[in-house]
Design a protein around this motif. Sequence first.
Motif, short mmCIF file in Angstrom:
data_model
loop_
_atom_site.label_atom_id
_atom_site.label_comp_id
_atom_site.label_asym_id
_atom_site.label_seq_id
_atom_site.Cartn_x
_atom_site.Cartn_y
_atom_site.Cartn_z
N ASN A 1 34.62 31.82 44.61
CA ASN A 1 35.22 32.61 45.71
C ASN A 1 36.05 33.79 45.22
OD1 ASN A 1 34.02 31.09 47.66
ND2 ASN A 1 35.87 30.04 48.33
N ASN A 2 35.81 34.25 43.98
CA ASN A 2 36.47 35.45 43.52
C ASN A 2 35.68 36.66 44.02
OD1 ASN A 2 38.65 34.28 41.67
ND2 ASN A 2 36.79 33.27 40.93
N LYS A 3 36.37 37.70 44.44
CA LYS A 3 35.74 38.78 45.20
C LYS A 3 34.69 39.55 44.41
CE LYS A 3 36.87 42.65 48.25
NZ LYS A 3 37.97 43.45 48.87
N PHE A 4 34.99 39.92 43.16
CA PHE A 4 34.08 40.74 42.39
C PHE A 4 33.39 39.96 41.27
CE2 PHE A 4 37.13 44.14 43.88
CZ PHE A 4 36.27 44.61 44.86
N TYR A 5 34.17 39.41 40.36
CA TYR A 5 33.60 38.67 39.24
C TYR A 5 34.36 37.37 39.01
CZ TYR A 5 30.58 42.51 37.68
OH TYR A 5 29.62 43.47 37.60
N GLY A 6 33.62 36.35 38.62
CA GLY A 6 34.27 35.12 38.19
C GLY A 6 34.83 35.26 36.79
N ALA A 7 34.09 35.94 35.91
CA ALA A 7 34.54 36.17 34.54
C ALA A 7 33.95 37.48 34.04
CB ALA A 7 34.13 35.02 33.63
N ILE A 8 34.79 38.26 33.35
CA ILE A 8 34.37 39.57 32.88
C ILE A 8 34.93 39.79 31.48
CG2 ILE A 8 36.34 40.61 34.10
CD1 ILE A 8 34.67 43.15 34.42
N ALA A 9 34.09 40.37 30.59
CA ALA A 9 34.52 40.69 29.24
C ALA A 9 34.55 42.21 29.08
CB ALA A 9 33.58 40.07 28.22
N ILE A 10 35.68 42.74 28.59
CA ILE A 10 35.86 44.18 28.43
C ILE A 10 36.22 44.46 26.97
CG2 ILE A 10 37.15 46.22 29.14
CD1 ILE A 10 37.77 44.80 31.76
#
Length: 323
Positions: free
Chosen positions: A275-284
């Motif tokens: 239920n996270n709006k954009f990403y559940g997990a992101i690597a930058i």
Amino acid sequence: MLGRIVIKVLNLIRTYAFEHIFDLFPSVIPASVPRSRSRASFTRVTCGGNPELVMFEKFRLLSFLRLLLVSATFLGGFFVWASDARAATEVGGSLTADETWTLAGSPYVVRANNSQNGLGIPEYVTLTIEPGVVVKFEPTAQLGAAGRLMAKGTAQAPIVFTSIKDDSVGGDTNGDGLATAPATFDWTRIVFAHVSKQNSEISFAEIRYADRCLEPYYLPILLENVTFRDCYQGVRAVLVDPELVITNSTMRDNFYGLVAEANSQVRLVNSNIYNNKFYGAIAINNNLPVDARHNWWGQASGPFHATLNPLGQGNSVTDGILF
């Protein structure tokens, strides 16, 4: 609690009064009717046995009684509101010695108008927070730790870090009734921004309505049974080394659940990301893969990834996230 007791007592009085109106007001019974006689006898004797006039007299009294009881109920509601507007312990600035926040002192309000823009824990200083304590933050306030934070709740008495506008825990701390409601970005973050010589821990806790619920720089922190919710970023890990392990935790209803930056070592274990709006997990800019295998992404099909799992219906993930 006192207000709710008052309401219950008033309701009991009202119920009894409606059922025993003539017993409570015997003056309405004519002198010709013995006081020992029943209400049924009164109905037969009074006004030639006319039950309509009896009901008129009864409801006239009931209307007056209702007015009194509505007024008393309003006062009882005031007591409920007043009892929920609990006294808070105000904190801010930099701690100078080890400190413990107790349940008796809860809720604690972190003020923003100081040199730390909130509360600072210097090196070699420990802040301990007892189970069940509620910590609320003014707008823009933060909790920054270069020392040690030990926030160990229990399943029955979790610790809550939240907005001062959040009345669901710790009462109406800002005393504005329903005028304000908590929302994302209400306060800044809990941040670990220095190489501490002591391990910190947050367990059986919930962090809500911040810009970044938790932001560890450099050092890892023990995170178990923590819910990160309604923040812009649930966890933002930057330059974390050695590995940051998040166990049995939940990241939900954020804009981004987990953000791993600048070669942070992060591992999610038995956790829920949904239920996270954009990403559940992101690597930058993260050359090290984030190990997020064996977690729940909101759907049995797993997280969505455009090439690795295009049929996934759970929260989206970017490259660099193992699932």
